[in-house]
Design a protein around this motif. Structure first.
Motif, PDB file in Angstrom:
ATOM      1  N   GLU A 171      -6.887  13.234   2.925  1.00 57.23           N
ATOM      2  CA  GLU A 171      -7.206  13.580   1.533  1.00 57.23           C
ATOM      3  C   GLU A 171      -5.943  13.652   0.672  1.00 57.23           C
ATOM      4  OE1 GLU A 171     -10.211  16.482   0.231  1.00 57.23           O
ATOM      5  OE2 GLU A 171     -10.517  16.827   2.393  1.00 57.23           O
ATOM      6  N   VAL A 192      -4.716  10.096  -0.008  1.00 62.07           N
ATOM      7  CA  VAL A 192      -5.570   9.405  -0.981  1.00 62.07           C
ATOM      8  C   VAL A 192      -5.299   9.940  -2.386  1.00 62.07           C
ATOM      9  CG1 VAL A 192      -7.972   9.118  -1.726  1.00 62.07           C
ATOM     10  CG2 VAL A 192      -7.372   8.795   0.676  1.00 62.07           C
ATOM     11  N   LEU A 193      -5.182  11.242  -2.517  1.00 62.42           N
ATOM     12  CA  LEU A 193      -4.943  11.831  -3.833  1.00 62.42           C
ATOM     13  C   LEU A 193      -3.562  11.453  -4.377  1.00 62.42           C
ATOM     14  CD1 LEU A 193      -6.042  13.560  -6.096  1.00 62.42           C
ATOM     15  CD2 LEU A 193      -5.240  15.571  -4.849  1.00 62.42           C
ATOM     16  N   LYS A 216      -1.917   8.753  -3.673  1.00 69.55           N
ATOM     17  CA  LYS A 216      -2.010   7.335  -4.050  1.00 69.55           C
ATOM     18  C   LYS A 216      -2.713   7.183  -5.398  1.00 69.55           C
ATOM     19  CE  LYS A 216      -1.380   3.014  -3.353  1.00 69.55           C
ATOM     20  NZ  LYS A 216      -0.039   2.464  -3.504  1.00 69.55           N
ATOM     21  N   LYS A 217      -3.769   7.968  -5.611  1.00 64.99           N
ATOM     22  CA  LYS A 217      -4.481   7.926  -6.893  1.00 64.99           C
ATOM     23  C   LYS A 217      -3.550   8.358  -8.027  1.00 64.99           C
ATOM     24  CE  LYS A 217      -8.320  10.118  -9.335  1.00 64.99           C
ATOM     25  NZ  LYS A 217      -9.349   9.186  -9.636  1.00 64.99           N
ATOM     26  N   ILE A 218      -2.794   9.415  -7.811  1.00 66.53           N
ATOM     27  CA  ILE A 218      -1.853   9.881  -8.828  1.00 66.53           C
ATOM     28  C   ILE A 218      -0.793   8.815  -9.083  1.00 66.53           C
ATOM     29  CG2 ILE A 218      -0.035  11.562  -9.308  1.00 66.53           C
ATOM     30  CD1 ILE A 218      -1.803  13.652  -7.815  1.00 66.53           C
ATOM     31  N   THR A 252      -0.997   5.615  -8.659  1.00 71.73           N
ATOM     32  CA  THR A 252      -1.576   4.418  -9.264  1.00 71.73           C
ATOM     33  C   THR A 252      -2.111   4.667 -10.677  1.00 71.73           C
ATOM     34  OG1 THR A 252      -2.237   3.646  -7.069  1.00 71.73           O
ATOM     35  CG2 THR A 252      -3.306   2.603  -8.953  1.00 71.73           C
ATOM     36  N   ASP A 253      -2.888   5.746 -10.832  1.00 73.21           N
ATOM     37  CA  ASP A 253      -3.592   5.986 -12.087  1.00 73.21           C
ATOM     38  C   ASP A 253      -2.841   6.882 -13.065  1.00 73.21           C
ATOM     39  OD1 ASP A 253      -5.595   4.470 -10.941  1.00 73.21           O
ATOM     40  OD2 ASP A 253      -6.835   6.191 -10.389  1.00 73.21           O
ATOM     41  N   TYR A 254      -1.940   7.698 -12.549  1.00 72.99           N
ATOM     42  CA  TYR A 254      -1.211   8.646 -13.392  1.00 72.99           C
ATOM     43  C   TYR A 254       0.277   8.631 -13.049  1.00 72.99           C
ATOM     44  CZ  TYR A 254      -6.009  10.220 -13.899  1.00 72.99           C
ATOM     45  OH  TYR A 254      -7.360  10.257 -14.122  1.00 72.99           O
ATOM     46  N   TYR A 294       3.128  11.371 -11.342  1.00 71.17           N
ATOM     47  CA  TYR A 294       3.669  11.139  -9.995  1.00 71.17           C
ATOM     48  C   TYR A 294       5.132  11.542  -9.881  1.00 71.17           C
ATOM     49  CZ  TYR A 294       4.798   8.765  -5.636  1.00 71.17           C
ATOM     50  OH  TYR A 294       5.223   8.489  -4.368  1.00 71.17           O
ATOM     51  N   LYS A 316      -4.731  18.921  -6.436  1.00 69.72           N
ATOM     52  CA  LYS A 316      -5.959  18.781  -7.225  1.00 69.72           C
ATOM     53  C   LYS A 316      -5.839  19.544  -8.540  1.00 69.72           C
ATOM     54  CE  LYS A 316      -9.178  18.019  -3.394  1.00 69.72           C
ATOM     55  NZ  LYS A 316     -10.286  18.593  -2.618  1.00 69.72           N
TER      56      LYS A 316
END
Length: 72
Positions: free
Chosen positions: A10, A13-14, A16-18, A20-22, A26, A57
């Motif tokens: 988890e 994944v989080l 990586k999301k940060i 990529t998307d934010y 990061y 989160k």
């Protein structure tokens, strides 16, 4: 309580999301004082990792609520 492997997944994944998307958020992950251990050899158990996941989160939620919405 979640198993360490699941929590690490988890977290990965989080992050990586940060990343990529934010990307603006990061850059602060390494500097987050909540995540910096104060001990020389910290114990990384399931509770510690779950706390780190919760912090990530919260950081993302705060960023979305306070930065993303203000740009709209």
């Amino acid at each position: 309580m979640k198993k360490v492997h699941n929590v690490l997944t988890e977290i990965s994944v989080l992050i990586k999301k940060i990343e990529t998307d934010y990307p603006e958020l990061y850059q602060f992950l390494d500097e987050n004082p909540i995540t910096l251990p104060t001990e020389l050899h910290p114990k990384l158990d399931s509770n510690t990792l779950e706390d780190y996941l919760t912090d990530l989160k919260s950081l993302l939620k705060h960023h979305i609520e306070n930065h993303i919405k203000s740009k709209k």
